[in-house]
Design a protein around this motif. Structure first.
Motif, PDB file in Angstrom:
ATOM      1  N   LEU A   1      35.183  44.129  39.604  1.00 16.66           N
ATOM      2  CA  LEU A   1      36.119  44.971  38.868  1.00 16.66           C
ATOM      3  C   LEU A   1      36.647  44.196  37.675  1.00 16.66           C
ATOM      4  CD1 LEU A   1      38.148  46.478  41.852  1.00 16.66           C
ATOM      5  CD2 LEU A   1      36.026  47.320  40.818  1.00 16.66           C
ATOM      6  N   ASP A   2      36.410  44.725  36.486  1.00 10.51           N
ATOM      7  CA  ASP A   2      36.926  44.105  35.263  1.00 10.51           C
ATOM      8  C   ASP A   2      38.293  44.718  34.993  1.00 10.51           C
ATOM      9  OD1 ASP A   2      37.512  43.121  32.796  1.00 10.51           O
ATOM     10  OD2 ASP A   2      35.598  43.622  31.875  1.00 10.51           O
ATOM     11  N   LEU A   3      39.342  43.972  35.287  1.00  6.85           N
ATOM     12  CA  LEU A   3      40.707  44.492  35.210  1.00  6.85           C
ATOM     13  C   LEU A   3      41.434  44.091  33.938  1.00  6.85           C
ATOM     14  CD1 LEU A   3      41.761  43.889  38.923  1.00  6.85           C
ATOM     15  CD2 LEU A   3      40.647  45.875  37.907  1.00  6.85           C
ATOM     16  N   ARG A   4      40.697  43.589  32.962  1.00  7.33           N
ATOM     17  CA  ARG A   4      41.341  43.206  31.704  1.00  7.33           C
ATOM     18  C   ARG A   4      41.815  44.450  30.956  1.00  7.33           C
ATOM     19  NH1 ARG A   4      36.588  39.781  29.157  1.00  7.33           N
ATOM     20  NH2 ARG A   4      35.463  41.504  30.138  1.00  7.33           N
TER      21      ARG A   4
ATOM     22  N   VAL B   1      33.238  44.052  47.026  1.00  3.99           N
ATOM     23  CA  VAL B   1      34.043  44.298  45.826  1.00  3.99           C
ATOM     24  C   VAL B   1      34.893  43.065  45.554  1.00  3.99           C
ATOM     25  CG1 VAL B   1      35.740  45.817  44.740  1.00  3.99           C
ATOM     26  CG2 VAL B   1      34.107  46.743  46.405  1.00  3.99           C
ATOM     27  N   ARG B   2      34.866  42.579  44.317  1.00  2.25           N
ATOM     28  CA  ARG B   2      35.665  41.401  43.980  1.00  2.25           C
ATOM     29  C   ARG B   2      36.362  41.614  42.646  1.00  2.25           C
ATOM     30  NH1 ARG B   2      31.180  36.737  42.438  1.00  2.25           N
ATOM     31  NH2 ARG B   2      30.409  37.689  40.511  1.00  2.25           N
ATOM     32  N   TRP B   3      37.471  40.917  42.470  1.00  9.53           N
ATOM     33  CA  TRP B   3      38.280  41.057  41.257  1.00  9.53           C
ATOM     34  C   TRP B   3      39.106  39.804  41.063  1.00  9.53           C
ATOM     35  CZ3 TRP B   3      39.136  43.391  45.909  1.00  9.53           C
ATOM     36  CH2 TRP B   3      40.323  43.078  46.563  1.00  9.53           C
ATOM     37  N   LEU B   4      39.730  39.723  39.886  1.00  6.79           N
ATOM     38  CA  LEU B   4      40.640  38.634  39.570  1.00  6.79           C
ATOM     39  C   LEU B   4      41.956  39.268  39.156  1.00  6.79           C
ATOM     40  CD1 LEU B   4      40.415  35.527  39.488  1.00  6.79           C
ATOM     41  CD2 LEU B   4      40.112  35.708  37.016  1.00  6.79           C
ATOM     42  N   GLY B   5      43.032  38.970  39.893  1.00  2.17           N
ATOM     43  CA  GLY B   5      44.317  39.594  39.648  1.00  2.17           C
ATOM     44  C   GLY B   5      45.096  38.972  38.504  1.00  2.17           C
ATOM     45  N   LYS B   6      46.296  39.492  38.277  1.00  2.00           N
ATOM     46  CA  LYS B   6      47.130  39.006  37.185  1.00  2.00           C
ATOM     47  C   LYS B   6      47.453  37.527  37.326  1.00  2.00           C
ATOM     48  CE  LYS B   6      49.570  43.370  36.320  1.00  2.00           C
ATOM     49  NZ  LYS B   6      50.895  44.039  36.340  1.00  2.00           N
ATOM     50  N   ASP B   7      47.615  37.081  38.567  1.00  2.00           N
ATOM     51  CA  ASP B   7      47.977  35.695  38.810  1.00  2.00           C
ATOM     52  C   ASP B   7      46.773  34.765  38.794  1.00  2.00           C
ATOM     53  OD1 ASP B   7      46.744  36.613  41.073  1.00  2.00           O
ATOM     54  OD2 ASP B   7      48.375  36.119  42.453  1.00  2.00           O
ATOM     55  N   GLY B   8      45.607  35.314  38.469  1.00  2.00           N
ATOM     56  CA  GLY B   8      44.404  34.495  38.414  1.00  2.00           C
ATOM     57  C   GLY B   8      43.758  34.253  39.761  1.00  2.00           C
ATOM     58  N   GLN B   9      44.343  34.820  40.813  1.00  2.00           N
ATOM     59  CA  GLN B   9      43.795  34.633  42.144  1.00  2.00           C
ATOM     60  C   GLN B   9      42.648  35.618  42.393  1.00  2.00           C
ATOM     61  OE1 GLN B   9      44.598  32.193  44.371  1.00  2.00           O
ATOM     62  NE2 GLN B   9      45.863  31.410  42.694  1.00  2.00           N
ATOM     63  N   PRO B  10      41.519  35.119  42.875  1.00  2.00           N
ATOM     64  CA  PRO B  10      40.391  36.022  43.137  1.00  2.00           C
ATOM     65  C   PRO B  10      40.626  36.844  44.399  1.00  2.00           C
ATOM     66  CG  PRO B  10      39.835  33.788  43.813  1.00  2.00           C
ATOM     67  CD  PRO B  10      41.181  33.709  43.156  1.00  2.00           C
ATOM     68  N   GLY B  11      40.127  38.057  44.386  1.00  2.00           N
ATOM     69  CA  GLY B  11      40.188  38.918  45.558  1.00  2.00           C
ATOM     70  C   GLY B  11      38.795  39.396  45.911  1.00  2.00           C
ATOM     71  N   LYS B  12      38.572  39.636  47.185  1.00  2.00           N
ATOM     72  CA  LYS B  12      37.259  40.093  47.636  1.00  2.00           C
ATOM     73  C   LYS B  12      37.430  40.980  48.849  1.00  2.00           C
ATOM     74  CE  LYS B  12      34.362  37.104  49.432  1.00  2.00           C
ATOM     75  NZ  LYS B  12      33.362  35.994  49.526  1.00  2.00           N
ATOM     76  N   TRP B  13      36.636  42.058  48.919  1.00  2.00           N
ATOM     77  CA  TRP B  13      36.745  43.000  50.017  1.00  2.00           C
ATOM     78  C   TRP B  13      35.345  43.496  50.361  1.00  2.00           C
ATOM     79  CZ3 TRP B  13      41.843  44.419  51.550  1.00  2.00           C
ATOM     80  CH2 TRP B  13      41.915  45.321  52.619  1.00  2.00           C
ATOM     81  N   LEU B  14      34.949  43.353  51.616  1.00  2.00           N
ATOM     82  CA  LEU B  14      33.642  43.824  52.059  1.00  2.00           C
ATOM     83  C   LEU B  14      33.787  45.235  52.615  1.00  2.00           C
ATOM     84  CD1 LEU B  14      30.635  43.244  52.528  1.00  2.00           C
ATOM     85  CD2 LEU B  14      31.250  42.329  54.774  1.00  2.00           C
TER      86      LEU B  14
ATOM     87  N   CYS C   1      46.944  45.497  41.801  1.00  2.00           N
ATOM     88  CA  CYS C   1      45.816  44.753  41.238  1.00  2.00           C
ATOM     89  C   CYS C   1      45.262  45.381  39.969  1.00  2.00           C
ATOM     90  CB  CYS C   1      44.699  44.648  42.281  1.00  2.00           C
ATOM     91  SG  CYS C   1      45.149  43.621  43.694  1.00  2.00           S
ATOM     92  N   VAL C   2      45.820  46.510  39.538  1.00  2.00           N
ATOM     93  CA  VAL C   2      45.358  47.180  38.331  1.00  2.00           C
ATOM     94  C   VAL C   2      46.563  47.449  37.449  1.00  2.00           C
ATOM     95  CG1 VAL C   2      44.215  49.239  37.413  1.00  2.00           C
ATOM     96  CG2 VAL C   2      43.458  48.256  39.578  1.00  2.00           C
ATOM     97  N   PRO C   3      46.540  47.018  36.183  1.00  2.00           N
ATOM     98  CA  PRO C   3      45.536  46.136  35.587  1.00  2.00           C
ATOM     99  C   PRO C   3      45.857  44.665  35.856  1.00  2.00           C
ATOM    100  CG  PRO C   3      47.094  46.801  33.919  1.00  2.00           C
ATOM    101  CD  PRO C   3      47.515  47.502  35.197  1.00  2.00           C
ATOM    102  N   GLY C   4      44.891  43.827  35.596  1.00  2.00           N
ATOM    103  CA  GLY C   4      45.074  42.401  35.819  1.00  2.00           C
ATOM    104  C   GLY C   4      44.398  41.600  34.727  1.00  2.00           C
TER     105      GLY C   4
ATOM    106  N   THR D   1      34.687  48.701  34.785  1.00  2.00           N
ATOM    107  CA  THR D   1      35.820  48.310  33.959  1.00  2.00           C
ATOM    108  C   THR D   1      36.915  49.363  34.012  1.00  2.00           C
ATOM    109  OG1 THR D   1      35.163  49.410  31.893  1.00  2.00           O
ATOM    110  CG2 THR D   1      34.120  47.284  32.404  1.00  2.00           C
ATOM    111  N   LEU D   2      38.112  48.985  33.562  1.00  2.00           N
ATOM    112  CA  LEU D   2      39.213  49.935  33.495  1.00  2.00           C
ATOM    113  C   LEU D   2      38.930  51.062  32.509  1.00  2.00           C
ATOM    114  CD1 LEU D   2      42.451  47.752  33.622  1.00  2.00           C
ATOM    115  CD2 LEU D   2      41.646  49.387  35.324  1.00  2.00           C
TER     116      LEU D   2
END
Length: 210
Positions: free
Chosen positions: A96-99, A132-145, A164-167, A179-180
Motif C-alpha cells: 500500500l502506497d500511503l504517501r 498486505v504491507r505498508w509503511l505508516g506515518k511513524d515509519g513503522q512497517p506493517g504487514k497482514w497475511l 494508517c491512511v494516509p501515511g 496507491t491512495l
C-alpha cells in the motif's frame, strides 16, 4: 453517578461500516485452469495437489463465473461453484502506497478501502493468499497475511482504527501496489487506475490481469 438537573449521562457507541464484500475480477498468471469435458465431473478433493477441486458450493454474488460447475448447475437448476485446493506456498504481495501531499476527504478514503477490499477478495477467490504491507506515518512497517474473507475484514478494521491512511509509505517495484490515488501497479507497471466516482462500476466490469 448523578448529573445536575437529573439528566442521564451520554453513552457513545462507535460502529465501523466495512465495504460491501465485492470481489474484483482478478486473473492471476498461475490460477488453476477450468477442467473441461469429462474432467468437470471430478469429485472434490480432500487434499492433494494444488489446483484440484476442493469442494462444490452454491454460487454467491462476486464469485468468478469461470469457476461455475456447469454440469452440476444444469442438474440442479442452481448455480454451483468449484473451489480449488489453495496453494499453501502461493502468496501474492500487495503493498500500500500511503504517501499523500494533501488531506484526503472521506469519499476518497472510502474509495481506497473499497478497492483494497475488492482486490484482496478477488485474489483470494483465485486460490492465493495475500500479504498486505505498508509503511505508516511513524515509519513503522506493517504487514497482514490475508487467507480468508474474515482476515480481509480484520485488516480493513485494523487500518481504519489505527489511522494508517494516509501515511508515509513508499511504493515498491516488486509485487502489486495500490496507491491512495487508486492506481494499481504490478511489478512497477500500472495495471489500472480507478476513478473515485466510478470505482464500483469499474470493479464490476474490469478484469484485472495481474
Amino acid at each position: 453517578s448523578s448529573v445536575p438537573g437529573g439528566a442521564h449521562p451520554r453513552e457513545e457507541l462507535s460502529i465501523s461500516v466495512l465495504p460491501a464484500e465485492q470481489a474484483a475480477q482478478v486473473v492471476l498468471p498461475s490460477a488453476p485452469a477450468d477442467p473441461d469435458g469429462a474432467e468437470e465431473d471430478v469429485k472434490p478433493a480432500r487434499g492433494g495437489t494444488s489446483g484440484e477441486i476442493l469442494r462444490l458450493r452454491e454460487y454467491a454474488a462476486g464469485d468468478p463465473y469461470r469457476q461455475i460447475h456447469w454440469n452440476q448447475t444444469a442438474r440442479t437448476g442452481t448455480l454451483w461453484l468449484k473451489e480449488y485446493q489453495r496453494e499453501q506456498d502461493r502468496t501474492v504481495l500487495l503493498s500500500l502506497d500511503l504517501r499523500s501531499r494533501k488531506r484526503r476527504k472521506a469519499p476518497e478514503l472510502d474509495a481506497f478501502f473499497e478497492v483494497l477490499s475488492a482486490l484482496t477478495l478477488g485474489i483470494l477467490h483465485q486460490g492465493a493468499s495475500v500479504c498486505v504491507r505498508w509503511l505508516g506515518k511513524d515509519g513503522q512497517p506493517g504487514k497482514w497475511l490475508v487467507q480468508s474473507d474474515g482476515d480481509c475484514r480484520a485488516l480493513l478494521l485494523f487500518l481504519y482504527q489505527n489511522g494508517c491512511v494516509p501515511g508515509g509509505g513508499e511504493m515498491v517495484s516488486n509485487g502489486l501496489c495500490l496507491t491512495l490515488d487508486l492506481a494499481l501497479f504490478s511489478e512497477g507497471a500500472e495495471v489500472f487506475r480507478f476513478s473515485c466516482k466510478k470505482y464500483a462500476r469499474e470493479l464490476a466490469r474490469t478484469p484485472l490481469i495481474l
